[in-house]
Design a protein around this motif. Structure first.
Motif: not given
Length: 196
Positions: A162-174
């Motif tokens: 979660a330290r990666y700021p776009r983690a949630e968005r990227a997970r949603g994309f995948l």
């Protein structure tokens, strides 16, 4: 999908020998869209298109998709650039603690986006990621880098990811990619995942 018909004529794509599936939709009036799905190119066109219009638009959209993917491949680089990218992400988001010895693209990962072997500190990313936005590739790299610090998927692992700021968005994309793949493969077993 209601209002959509599929042409089973599967035209070969010149560059990759992929199949091209044309889906006609009565809902579409003017727009044409193309994307990759389960090893083939899908082109969505209006149902009212003539065979000549279909042929012209399919060729145009396949070419456009290839150009976009080639541009992304160049921007993501090869294995050397991928290793440098991973090290920069480790420095930026993991205090430089995750130190891979190698990071490389592989063509044999069909069920995973990435994998990591903590014993030799090697990371592999599926070449399927090359057609995805860079922030998604970076997320998968961070995910695998965190495995160098935390082998499992416990709370500490996810806190580091979660330290990666776009983690949630990227997970949603995948997750969207996986959902599309399973919907397109209706009944086929096996969707890509990140679990190592």
């Amino acid at each position: 999908m209601p209002g959509t018909t599929r042409d089973a004529a599967a035209l070969p794509e010149p560059a990759d020998d992929d199949l091209v599936e044309v889906r006609r939709s009565t809902r579409r009036r003017r727009t044409v869209t193309a994307y990759r799905e389960m090893g083939r190119t899908v082109v969505l066109i209006p149902a009212a298109f003539s065979p000549a219009e279909e042929q012209r638009w399919v060729a145009q959209m396949v070419a456009k998709l290839q150009v976009r993917e080639e541009r992304r491949k160049r921007s993501l680089g090869g294995d050397v650039e991928l290793l440098a990218r991973a090290r920069a992400l480790s420095t930026a988001h993991l205090d430089g603690l995750a130190e891979p010895t190698s990071v490389r693209w592989v063509d044999n990962q069909h069920r995973r986006w990435g994998s990591c072997t903590p014993a030799d500190r090697a990371i592999r990313l599926s070449s399927r990621l090359r057609s995805m936005p860079e922030y998604v590739v970076d997320y998968v790299l961070v995910h695998e880098l965190v495995h160098l610090l935390e082998p499992g998927h416990d709370d500490r692992f996810w806190a580091l990811v979660a330290r990666y700021p776009r983690a949630e968005r990227a997970r949603g994309f995948l997750e969207g990619v996986e959902l599309t793949a399973t919907a397109g493969a209706a009944g086929q077993d096996g969707t890509p995942d990140l679990d190592d």
